[in-house]
Every structure is written in structure tokens, then in C-alpha cells.
Design an enzyme around this catalytic site. Structure first.
Site, PDB file in Angstrom:
ATOM      1  CG  ASP A  83       0.099  -0.064   9.444  1.00 16.66           C
ATOM      2  OD1 ASP A  83      -0.105   0.549  11.072  1.00 16.66           O
ATOM      3  OD2 ASP A  83       0.512   0.441   8.122  1.00 16.66           O
ATOM      4  NE  ARG A 121      -4.909  -0.127  12.927  1.00 17.12           N
ATOM      5  CZ  ARG A 121      -4.500  -0.276  11.650  1.00 17.12           C
ATOM      6  NH1 ARG A 121      -3.089   0.372  11.780  1.00 17.12           N
ATOM      7  NH2 ARG A 121      -4.769   0.134  10.231  1.00 17.12           N
ATOM      8  NE  ARG A 155       6.267   6.593   0.760  1.00 18.72           N
ATOM      9  CZ  ARG A 155       5.558   6.404   2.308  1.00 18.72           C
ATOM     10  NH1 ARG A 155       4.077   5.536   2.030  1.00 18.72           N
ATOM     11  NH2 ARG A 155       5.490   6.717   3.046  1.00 18.72           N
ATOM     12  CE  LYS A 201      -2.993   0.539   3.713  1.00 22.42           C
ATOM     13  NZ  LYS A 201      -2.699   1.346   3.770  1.00 22.42           N
ATOM     14  CB  SER A 202       4.248   2.390   2.328  1.00 20.30           C
ATOM     15  OG  SER A 202       2.962   2.559   3.330  1.00 20.30           O
TER      16      SER A 202
END
Ligand code: S3P
Length: 433
Positions: A320, A351, A24, A19-20
Site C-alpha cells: 500500500d 495504481r 479485524r 486500518k487492517s
């Protein structure tokens, strides 16, 4: 979505793109010259929000599924969007885009869903303002919607209280446009995907780490750029998604899973270290380096686990993954302590609170602390109705936990896995066949 105890997970799973890195690749491609060709782009809702934002700023982006083509407009080629930019549920989109918008010659409003409108934005507003940007919280509460008016920026030397790649990246992106060098120091090194990809696209960026053993401080340094150049990006599988299979493989007795093509960048791979410290049987195979990002296959076999302490510099490298690690700790002998992780409170949900509430509902012995959790493992868990609080990582964590609990576990708001892993339940069920 309901899960019951499972007698072993078997087979192979291919993990969707990181995802990161996906975010980007579109952002940096959009402000580069030439075409950026992205392979294995994550088609989750967050990364689709990033594509939509740049399309609204005049960037032609062809989303062909597994391949995305970004026809870059150069550092100064974005155009004013006709309406507010909607970042959806994505903190990465909101914070990183802010760094780019801080230097454009137009005004934009950034907004997002109910969760985004509660997440702290002062952490980027402060440094970007110090660089000369005009950035304000429309409701005056330090959260989105944000109104950003681009300005001429100057380089700063900034020390961030939190080890956050989103904060660091927003500042580095603004630093591309500044009139001198920009430095960002963080208490511990956070994920460095921006630094790797910006360098790959031609930016002058480097990392300085302190050598003293007592300090984990790291400083990213960027020089203003004349242009960036688009490139081919191979997005590795997301270790944060792989984490659910990794922990499931260790927790569910009689399991053996091969997780294919996972990014193992050391600034992301703390879960491998912790899994091994807990006695987990985890082997890396076929290790290779994609476009600057190390990648490997991960073989995991169910293991007899014991508790551990998770703290300090390793925290940003598995931030995460802490929800699923906390769940795994319930099946380990002894106590697991998670500390220095107050950042968990300001993710897509709180969380620490949500994990404590849901694990407790399933019969676990968990104590919530100010900056983490204490988990006394070894108590058998039973199924319960658990609320995801529309947090994708909470939903996936309880799918896995439900496989190790007596009775039935029902996940409310289960569809939020769409944010980072739309096919998660199908992939998990295939391993159960
Ligand atoms: C991300 C950085 C982390 C992480 C988030 C993605 C990124 O957030 O939790 O899921 O892509 O830079 P912080 O930078 O706020 O720690």
C-alpha cells in the site's frame, strides 16, 4: 485541494489507528464471547463500514470515538441482516466478512461502491467454494455483489497464487468453522494481523515458513474453534498512513518529523527497509509491543536519496506504500525499479496506471511495466492537476508530491482521504507551519 512547494516540514504527528487491525478487531470481536474493547480504532469510512455490517447482523457495537466496544455474540450468534450488507469502498470488509458468512446458517448479499464492484472476488470465491460454501457473483463477473449462503464447511489445504492477507484471512476465518484443519500457502508471507489477533482471542493458528533461502513461501494453519474470547485491543498507528509523512520528511528539504506510535510489524514494515536502502535517515525510537503488534516512534530527517530495486518478498510488506514510494523515487538520484507488484492494478484504482499518468503529468520520467514501474529520478517536477481516481492513497501521495514541485498541484477528488485518514490534510498542514 491545492499544494505548492514547502520549505521544510517540522514537528510531531500522531497517526490514526491501523486500518487492517481496526477491521479485524471488530470482526473477531463480533464472533467472540464477551466484550472486546478497542482503543484507537480508526474512524475512517472503511472501518465504519465494517461496524455497520456487523450491527446489521445483530451485534451491539458502541462507537465512542477513540474507544469502540463490541459485545460479541459468539461464533454462531450472528443473525440474518434485513438487507444487503454495504461494504462501501472496503476490500478488507468484503473479503474477510465472506469467510465468516460462508459458515452462517443464513443467506446474505454483500455489495459496495463502484470501485468494490470492479475488484476481483474469485480469489476468495474459489477457496471458500472448495470448503463447501455457496458463494456467487450476482452479475456473473467475479466481482461484488456477492450472494453467500452459509454451509457446513470442511478444512482444505489451499495454495494461493497471490500473497494476499485478505485471501488468507477469509480462508482462516472460514477455517474456524470447518470440520478439520485448514492450511493456506502463499508465495510470500503477507501481513499476519489475523493470525496474531485470532491467537490472542484463543484460536489455534500457526505459521509455517519454508526454510530454503530460495523460497519465501509461508503457510498459515488453523484448527476449528469451539469459541473465541473477546479481549482488549490497542490498535497501533497505521504505518500505511505514516508512510506519507515518512516519505514527505525524506523528500522535502530541511524537514524533521517525529511520527508517534506506529505499528512496525515486520510483515508491514518494508517501507523502513526501502527508505534506508535509498539513503533515508529513519530512526526507530521507543520500540514496544502492544497487544502482540510491535510499535515504535519514527524520526525522519530529509535525506539525499538514491534509486533502488524493490521486488520479491518485500512487496507484500509495503504494497500500500508503493504509490508514495514511487513518488519519492522521482526525487532520488538514479533509477528505481519496482517489480512483482501486479497486485497494484487491482487496488482501489489501478495504481500502476494512475501513478504513471499523474507523475508523468508533473514532468517525471516514469515507465509503466506489467508488474510495476521504472522511475528515473532527478528530474525537477512541476505542479499539475492530478486525479485521485477516488483512491485515498493516490490523493495523499500527490499532496506530498505537490510539496516538492514547482508551481501548484491540484488534487481532484481529494476528499477520498476520508477512507483511511479523515484528518490527513490538517495534520500535513500543521507540519508546514
Ligand atoms: C489488507 C491487505 C492488503 C492491503 C489492503 C489491506 C488487509 O490487500 O492492500 O489495503 O487488511 O488484509 P491484499 O490482501 O489484497 O493484498
Amino acid at each position: 485541494m491545492k499544494f505548492t512547494r514547502c520549505n521544510g516540514l517540522h514537528g510531531e504527528v500522531a497517526i490514526p489507528g491501523d486500518k487492517s487491525i481496526s477491521h479485524r478487531s471488530v470482526m473477531f470481536g463480533a464472533i467472540s464471547k464477551g466484550t472486546t474493547e478497542i482503543h484507537h480504532y480508526l474512524q475512517g469510512a472503511d472501518c465504519l463500514s465494517t461496524i455497520a455490517c456487523f450491527q446489521k447482523m445483530g451485534v451491539e457495537i458502541e462507537n465512542r470515538g477513540d474507544v469502540v466496544l463490541v459485545h460479541g455474540r459468539g461464533l454462531r450468534g450472528l443473525t440474518r441482516p434485513a438487507e444487503a450488507l454495504d461494504c462501501g469502498n472496503s476490500g478488507t470488509t468484503t473479503r474477510l466478512i465472506s469467510g465468516i458468512l460462508a459458515a452462517q446458517d443464513f443467506e446474505v448479499t454483500l455489495t459496495g461502491d463502484a470501485s468494490i464492484q470492479k475488484r476481483p472476488m474469485k480469489r476468495i470465491m474459489e477457496p471458500l467454494s472448495l470448503m463447501g460454501a455457496s458463494i456467487e457473483s450476482v452479475n456473473g463477473n467475479g466481482c461484488a455483489p456477492l450472494r453467500i449462503r452459509g454451509r457446513r464447511l470442511h478444512g482444505i489445504s489451499y495454495t494461493s497464487k497471490v500473497a494476499s492477507a485478505q485471501v488468507k484471512s477469509a480462508i482462516l476465518l472460514a477455517g474456524l468453522y470447518a470440520d478439520g484443519e485448514t492450511r493456506v500457502t502463499e508465495p510470500y508471507l503477507s501481513r499476519n494481523h489475523s493470525e496474531i489477533m485470532l491467537r490472542y482471542f484463543g484460536a489455534d493458528v500457526r505459521t509455517e515458513t519454508e526454510t530454503s533461502a530460495a523460497s519465501g513461501r509461508a503457510t498459515a494453519v488453523i484448527r476449528p474453534a469451539r469459541e473465541l474470547h473477546g479481549n482488549l485491543v490497542e490498535v497501533p498507528g497505521d504505518i500505511s498512513s505514516a508512510a506519507f509523512f515518512l516519505c514527505a520528511g525524506l523528500m522535502v528539504p530541511g524537514s524533521e518529523i517525529l511520527i508517534r506510535s506506529v505499528g512496525t510489524n515486520p510483515t508491514r514494515a518494508g517501507i523502513l527497509e526501502v527508505a534506508r536502502a535509498m539513503g533515508g535517515d529513519v530512526t526507530l525510537l521507543n520500540e514496544r509491543a502492544g497487544s502482540g503488534e510491535p510499535t515504535a516512534d519514527i524520526l525522519v530527517r530529509s535525506s539525499s536519496l538514491h534509486g533502488t530495486v524493490i521486488e520479491g518478498a518485500v512487496i507484500p510488506t509495503l504494497i500500500d506504500e508503493l504509490p508514495v514510494i514511487a513518488a519519492m523515487a522521482c526525487f532520488a538520484d538514479g533509477t528505481t525499479v519496482i517489480r512483482d507488484a501486479a497486485e497494484l492494478k487491482v487496488k482501489e484504482s489501478n495504481r500502476i496506471a494512475v501513478m504513471t499518468e499523474n507523475l508523468t503529468a508533473m514532468g517525471a520520467d516514469v515507465t509503466e511495466t506489467d508488474d510495476g514501474m521504472i522511475i528515473r529520478g532527478g528530474k525537477p517536477l512541476h505542479g499539475a492537476v492530478v486525479d485521485s481516481h477516488l483512491d485515498h492513497r493516490i490523493a495523499m501521495t500527490f499532496a506530498v508530491t505537490g510539496l516538492c514541485a514547482g508551481g501548484e498541484t491540484e488534487i481532484l477528488g481529494a476528499e477520498c482521504v476520508n477512507i483511511s485518514y479523515p484528518r490527513f490534510y490538517e495534520d500535513l498542514r500543521k507540519l508546514m507551519e
